[in-house]
Design an enzyme around this catalytic site. Structure first.
Site, PDB file in Angstrom:
ATOM      1  CG  HIS A 135      95.413 -37.031   9.338  1.00  0.00           C
ATOM      2  ND1 HIS A 135      96.441 -37.690   9.945  1.00  0.00           N
ATOM      3  CD2 HIS A 135      95.509 -37.295   8.019  1.00  0.00           C
ATOM      4  CE1 HIS A 135      97.156 -38.298   9.011  1.00  0.00           C
ATOM      5  NE2 HIS A 135      96.614 -38.087   7.840  1.00  0.00           N
ATOM      6  CG  ASP A 136      96.975 -39.104  13.344  1.00  0.00           C
ATOM      7  OD1 ASP A 136      96.908 -40.255  12.866  1.00  0.00           O
ATOM      8  OD2 ASP A 136      97.946 -38.359  13.168  1.00  0.00           O
ATOM      9  CG  HIS A 143      95.949 -45.791  11.304  1.00  0.00           C
ATOM     10  ND1 HIS A 143      96.580 -46.694  10.485  1.00  0.00           N
ATOM     11  CD2 HIS A 143      96.556 -45.881  12.512  1.00  0.00           C
ATOM     12  CE1 HIS A 143      97.544 -47.291  11.164  1.00  0.00           C
ATOM     13  NE2 HIS A 143      97.552 -46.818  12.398  1.00  0.00           N
ATOM     14  CD  GLU A 156      90.308 -38.681   2.561  1.00  0.00           C
ATOM     15  OE1 GLU A 156      89.548 -38.046   3.308  1.00  0.00           O
ATOM     16  OE2 GLU A 156      91.316 -39.282   2.965  1.00  0.00           O
ATOM     17  NE  ARG A 206      99.008 -63.764   2.580  1.00  0.00           N
ATOM     18  CZ  ARG A 206      98.768 -64.921   3.212  1.00  0.00           C
ATOM     19  NH1 ARG A 206      97.831 -65.720   2.805  1.00  0.00           N
ATOM     20  NH2 ARG A 206      99.481 -65.242   4.253  1.00  0.00           N
ATOM     21  NE  ARG A 228      98.069 -40.871  -0.683  1.00  0.00           N
ATOM     22  CZ  ARG A 228      97.467 -40.932   0.495  1.00  0.00           C
ATOM     23  NH1 ARG A 228      96.893 -42.048   0.871  1.00  0.00           N
ATOM     24  NH2 ARG A 228      97.427 -39.886   1.283  1.00  0.00           N
ATOM     25  CG  HIS A 275      93.117 -40.387   0.256  1.00  0.00           C
ATOM     26  ND1 HIS A 275      93.389 -39.434   1.209  1.00  0.00           N
ATOM     27  CD2 HIS A 275      93.886 -40.064  -0.808  1.00  0.00           C
ATOM     28  CE1 HIS A 275      94.282 -38.575   0.732  1.00  0.00           C
ATOM     29  NE2 HIS A 275      94.608 -38.943  -0.491  1.00  0.00           N
ATOM     30  CG  HIS A 287      95.641 -47.091   0.271  1.00  0.00           C
ATOM     31  ND1 HIS A 287      95.157 -46.093  -0.504  1.00  0.00           N
ATOM     32  CD2 HIS A 287      96.637 -46.551   1.033  1.00  0.00           C
ATOM     33  CE1 HIS A 287      95.819 -44.984  -0.215  1.00  0.00           C
ATOM     34  NE2 HIS A 287      96.724 -45.214   0.688  1.00  0.00           N
TER      35      HIS A 287
HETATM   36  N1  PXP Z   1      91.014 -36.864   6.194  1.00  0.00           N
HETATM   37  C1  PXP Z   1      91.920 -36.846   5.200  1.00  0.00           C
HETATM   38  C2  PXP Z   1      91.884 -35.717   4.234  1.00  0.00           C
HETATM   39  C3  PXP Z   1      92.857 -37.873   5.057  1.00  0.00           C
HETATM   40  O1  PXP Z   1      93.740 -37.834   4.055  1.00  0.00           O
HETATM   41  C4  PXP Z   1      92.827 -38.949   5.973  1.00  0.00           C
HETATM   42  C5  PXP Z   1      93.806 -40.075   5.815  1.00  0.00           C
HETATM   43  O2  PXP Z   1      93.595 -40.728   4.597  1.00  0.00           O
HETATM   44  C6  PXP Z   1      91.865 -38.929   6.990  1.00  0.00           C
HETATM   45  C7  PXP Z   1      90.975 -37.872   7.080  1.00  0.00           C
HETATM   46  C8  PXP Z   1      91.738 -40.038   7.986  1.00  0.00           C
HETATM   47  O3  PXP Z   1      92.863 -40.086   8.796  1.00  0.00           O
HETATM   48  P1  PXP Z   1      93.086 -41.322   9.772  1.00  0.00           P
HETATM   49  O4  PXP Z   1      93.331 -42.519   8.908  1.00  0.00           O
HETATM   50  O5  PXP Z   1      94.270 -40.917  10.588  1.00  0.00           O
HETATM   51  O6  PXP Z   1      91.841 -41.477  10.590  1.00  0.00           O
END
Ligand code: PXP
Length: 238
Positions: free
Chosen positions: A191-192, A215, A71, A19, A46, A44, A51
């Protein structure tokens, strides 16, 4: 000490950026996550700042009373930012600028010298370095050669195979985690990870130090609220 939950707040920034105003307020959300029990905040940044923005990272630093984890890919801009902010931990991720999200761990063997230099640069500033790797013993070993002190296991394959056969899905992760223990590396994962698969992961690798989750946690917060959601994730780690 149980495993630390670090909340990745990138998705909050994505929502704000949709927005062009300051809603939701990323800084306030970081403070609230900590108030609700999060034991760390992860960002994170970029290069396209789609974001979390570089300025967010700078503004967040004084608000983090838990653990600040930045990260990203160690480009010159990223390295300069991290050295300026001096977080508790930096997690090195090999993601190309156009990637939607991280989609692989480092080849720590091919990139050994590059990583070794970067690790040293951050460690000289007192920043702990964690290297993002696939669940492969040789990549964990390669990480140890860079003289980092932690690795983060990339859990995408665990998460995507979990429903089909969780015991099979965890196998490589336990092997990689044991290798990390053998070579003296502390262990993170991410991750996930979500409310369904997190508990079994931690039960299988109870020496895990930290998970960073973005996420799924932010999606769950739409239904359960941020405070409840953080508490629900924490319960998976106790
Ligand atoms: N760890 C790393 C290195 C990542 O790049 C990410 C995604 O930005 C995550 C953890 C978290 O992943 P998620 O958003 O799927 O929980």
């Amino acid at each position: 000490m149980s495993c630390r939950l670090s909340v990745n707040i990138n998705k909050i920034a994505t929502l704000r950026n949709a927005r062009g105003h300051n809603l939701p307020n990323v800084l306030q959300v970081a403070k609230d996550c900590q108030r609700f029990g999060a034991e760390g905040i992860t960002v994170h940044p970029r290069p396209d700042e789609r974001h979390i923005r570089y300025q967010d990272v700078i503004d967040l630093k004084p608000l983090i009373t838990t653990e600040f984890n930045i990260e990203g890919y160690p480009s010159k801009e990223f390295v300069d930012l991290v050295l300026k902010v001096v977080p508790n931990q930096v997690t090195l991720v090999p993601d190309p600028p156009e990637a939607i999200t991280s989609n692989a761990g480092w080849d720590t063997i091919k990139n050994r010298n590059f990583l070794k230099d970067i690790v040293k640069t951050f460690q000289q500033k007192g920043i702990r370095v964690s290297i993002f790797v696939n669940a492969e013993e040789k990549m964990v070993n390669g990480a140890a050669d860079t003289l980092c002190t932690r690795v983060e296991l990339y859990t995408e394959s665990y998460a995507s195979n979990y429903r089909q056969d969780k015991n099979e899905a965890i196998k490589n992760f336990v092997l990689a985690a044991k290798e990390a223990q053998k070579v003296g590396l502390e262990l993170n994962a991410g991750h996930d990870l979500n409310l369904e698969n997190l508990k079994f992961f931690y039960q299988s690798i109870p020496w895990l130090k930290e998970v960073s989750i973005g996420h799924a946690l932010i999606c769950d917060a739409l239904y359960f609220g941020l405070e409840n959601t953080i508490q629900m994730y924490l319960r998976c780690l106790k």
